[in-house]
Design a protein around this motif. Structure first.
Motif, PDB file in Angstrom:
ATOM      1  N   ARG A  71      24.179  59.590  84.502  1.00  0.00           N
ATOM      2  CA  ARG A  71      25.451  60.321  84.404  1.00  0.00           C
ATOM      3  C   ARG A  71      25.741  60.607  82.944  1.00  0.00           C
ATOM      4  N   PHE A  72      25.969  61.863  82.617  1.00  0.00           N
ATOM      5  CA  PHE A  72      26.369  62.243  81.262  1.00  0.00           C
ATOM      6  C   PHE A  72      27.889  62.093  81.211  1.00  0.00           C
ATOM      7  N   GLU A  88      25.548  54.787  87.249  1.00  0.00           N
ATOM      8  CA  GLU A  88      26.686  54.357  88.056  1.00  0.00           C
ATOM      9  C   GLU A  88      26.389  53.089  88.841  1.00  0.00           C
ATOM     10  N   ASP A  89      25.177  52.944  89.359  1.00  0.00           N
ATOM     11  CA  ASP A  89      24.837  51.809  90.218  1.00  0.00           C
ATOM     12  C   ASP A  89      24.232  50.648  89.444  1.00  0.00           C
ATOM     13  N   HIS A  90      24.672  50.449  88.236  1.00  0.00           N
ATOM     14  CA  HIS A  90      24.163  49.376  87.392  1.00  0.00           C
ATOM     15  C   HIS A  90      25.362  48.583  86.873  1.00  0.00           C
ATOM     16  N   PRO A  91      25.240  47.273  86.752  1.00  0.00           N
ATOM     17  CA  PRO A  91      26.379  46.478  86.272  1.00  0.00           C
ATOM     18  C   PRO A  91      26.893  46.907  84.893  1.00  0.00           C
ATOM     19  N   TRP A  92      26.005  47.321  84.018  1.00  0.00           N
ATOM     20  CA  TRP A  92      26.429  47.803  82.698  1.00  0.00           C
ATOM     21  C   TRP A  92      25.238  48.472  82.025  1.00  0.00           C
ATOM     22  N   PHE A  93      25.159  49.777  82.156  1.00  0.00           N
ATOM     23  CA  PHE A  93      24.112  50.544  81.478  1.00  0.00           C
ATOM     24  C   PHE A  93      24.802  51.731  80.836  1.00  0.00           C
ATOM     25  N   ILE A  94      24.989  51.650  79.535  1.00  0.00           N
ATOM     26  CA  ILE A  94      25.621  52.738  78.790  1.00  0.00           C
ATOM     27  C   ILE A  94      24.795  52.984  77.539  1.00  0.00           C
ATOM     28  N   GLY A  95      24.474  54.237  77.296  1.00  0.00           N
ATOM     29  CA  GLY A  95      23.791  54.631  76.076  1.00  0.00           C
ATOM     30  C   GLY A  95      24.697  55.563  75.294  1.00  0.00           C
ATOM     31  N   VAL A  96      24.698  55.427  73.991  1.00  0.00           N
ATOM     32  CA  VAL A  96      25.580  56.257  73.164  1.00  0.00           C
ATOM     33  C   VAL A  96      24.794  56.910  72.028  1.00  0.00           C
TER      34      VAL A  96
END
Length: 127
Positions: A71-72, A88-96
């Motif tokens: 997801r962008f 979305e379906d991950h406990p915490w996956f964010i890239g910046v």
């Protein structure tokens, strides 16, 4: 970086051109998608974060990546540059694309760091 967008115009640097003008440096705004994990963490849909890099995400692959769950969740105000991604379906996956450490202090952590630690603690309880 040999190509980048400036407004709606493609900029091209020659193979032997100077790199100085290609660095994205300083604070830039981003628009966060409503309902995204990122917008929940920040408690906002508009943020400003600090950058220091010469690289950008190739949006040619955006649709294909989204088909596989990426997801962008944060984009530049003009919608051209991805600033944040997440699963979305991950406990915490964010890239910046920016540097949250530049706005973090030992007793005032950046919201992304505080959220990551909280998610790690929560996941450790499930093991």
């Amino acid at each position: 970086m040999t190509e980048w967008m400036k407004g709606n115009e493609l900029q091209i640097r020659g193979a032997n051109g100077a790199l100085g003008g290609t660095m994205r440096l300083g604070a830039y705004p981003a628009v966060l998608e409503r309902g995204s994990q990122a917008s929940k963490i920040y408690g906002a849909t508009e943020i400003s974060e600090r950058h220091r890099h010469r690289y950008e995400v190739n949006t040619f692959y955006k649709d294909r990546l989204e088909q596989h769950g990426l997801r962008f969740s944060g984009m530049s105000p003009d919608g051209l540059l991805p600033e944040m991604i997440e699963y979305e379906d991950h406990p915490w996956f964010i890239g910046v694309q920016f540097h949250p450490e530049l706005k973090s202090r030992p007793f005032a952590p950046h919201p992304l760091f505080a959220s990551f630690v909280g998610a790690a603690v929560e996941q450790s309880r499930l093991v």
